[in-house]
Design a protein around this motif. Structure first.
Motif, PDB file in Angstrom:
ATOM      1  N   UNK A 112      45.279  37.035  42.476  1.00  0.00           N
ATOM      2  CA  UNK A 112      45.058  35.710  41.886  1.00  0.00           C
ATOM      3  C   UNK A 112      44.165  35.061  42.700  1.00  0.00           C
ATOM      4  N   UNK A 113      44.003  35.374  43.999  1.00  0.00           N
ATOM      5  CA  UNK A 113      42.846  34.707  44.725  1.00  0.00           C
ATOM      6  C   UNK A 113      41.569  35.113  44.259  1.00  0.00           C
ATOM      7  N   UNK A 114      41.362  36.409  43.986  1.00  0.00           N
ATOM      8  CA  UNK A 114      39.880  36.971  43.628  1.00  0.00           C
ATOM      9  C   UNK A 114      39.462  36.701  42.011  1.00  0.00           C
ATOM     10  N   UNK A 115      40.513  36.387  41.165  1.00  0.00           N
ATOM     11  CA  UNK A 115      40.394  35.954  39.948  1.00  0.00           C
ATOM     12  C   UNK A 115      40.364  34.456  39.668  1.00  0.00           C
ATOM     13  N   UNK A 116      40.630  34.033  40.672  1.00  0.00           N
ATOM     14  CA  UNK A 116      41.060  32.336  40.549  1.00  0.00           C
ATOM     15  C   UNK A 116      41.949  32.051  39.299  1.00  0.00           C
TER      16      UNK A 116
END
Length: 270
Positions: free
Chosen positions: A72-76
């Motif tokens: 989630x964080x890496x792909x925003x």
């Protein structure tokens, strides 16, 4: 807001493969510009693979949810990590608020695009019909509703669709988008369609049902992941094969529909 439903191929005894397919679906949703992607119920072990529950159980801090939070964080992109089998004792040892300090739960976690856990929902209504869920799992107690992407987002799981009072309770908390990770099998196709649409119509809210795809020893998942708008109109849907369903959903549309047709204001208590 662009919503994606990841209708994953779920295989029994293939936790590594199931996780890779889930991570690929998150990437695919992000590549298509989705703001939120939802995964099905017990996608990592397979709902009907009951013998896998105990050995596949993890705490909320376990590797499966950690990988999805990182994705989630890496792909925003916000991610509803479908549901997984949670080890309640290990979660309690981590300081989490759990309904019991022992046993297992069918637990969905909603991460925002920073990878932060925003809601933890444990399935309330455990399915007893030709299922070991009532024997193996502990039901949840809380009904979280959180602000995310302009919506008041809630989560229910599969069999919960048959209990309209739960959706009324979510409406009382302001929910206008309900995500429903599921493992709904054949032959109950009309139940799946009718109950999901009814929950949208009677609460004048978006309801997004994300089901799995795949076959188990005693069941075949029927897919048909669908996004319903507050009128109960189908915005996007699928067949029974693995796919990614996407739809644009608008918080203002809920308000407009409720102003145009104020049925919720006319409700009486009994």
């Amino acid at each position: 807001m662009k919503l994606a439903l990841a209708q994953l191929e779920v295989r029994a005894a293939d936790r590594d493969g199931n996780l890779e397919r889930a991570l690929t679906a998150v990437d695919d949703a992000a590549d298509r510009g989705a703001d939120l992607v939802a995964l099905p119920e017990l996608w990592n072990v397979g709902y009907f693979a009951f013998e896998s529950y105990e050995r596949g159980a993890e705490p909320l801090s376990g590797p499966t949810l950690t990988r999805l939070a990182e994705a989630a964080r890496d792909r925003d992109i916000a991610v509803l990590a479908g549901s997984v089998v949670e080890d309640l004792a290990e979660s309690a040892a981590d300081g989490e608020d759990v309904p019991d300090d022992d046993g297992l739960a069918n637990t969905a976690v909603l991460f925002d695009s920073d990878g932060r856990s925003r809601a933890v929902y444990r399935k309330h209504h455990l399915f007893g019909y030709e299922s070991a869920e009532t024997r193996l799992l502990t039901p949840g107690e809380s009904l979280p509703v959180v602000d995310l992407l302009g919506f008041r987002v809630a989560v229910t799981t599969c069999y919960d669709l048959r209990f309209p009072e739960q959706f009324r309770a979510l409406d009382a908390k302001g929910a206008d988008l309900v995500l429903v990770p599921s493992a709904w099998p054949y032959p109950r196709v009309e139940h799946w369609r009718t109950l999901s649409r009814a929950r949208a119509i009677e609460n004048l809210a978006y309801v997004a049902t994300v089901n799995g795809s795949g076959s188990f020893e005693d069941a075949d998942l029927l897919g048909r992941s669908t996004v319903y708008d507050p009128w109960g109109t189908t915005l996007a849907s699928a067949g029974d094969e693995p796919t990614l369903v996407t739809a644009e959903v608008e918080p203002d549309r809920v308000e407009r529909v409720r102003e145009e047709f104020p049925a919720l204001r006319d409700r009486r208590d009994y």
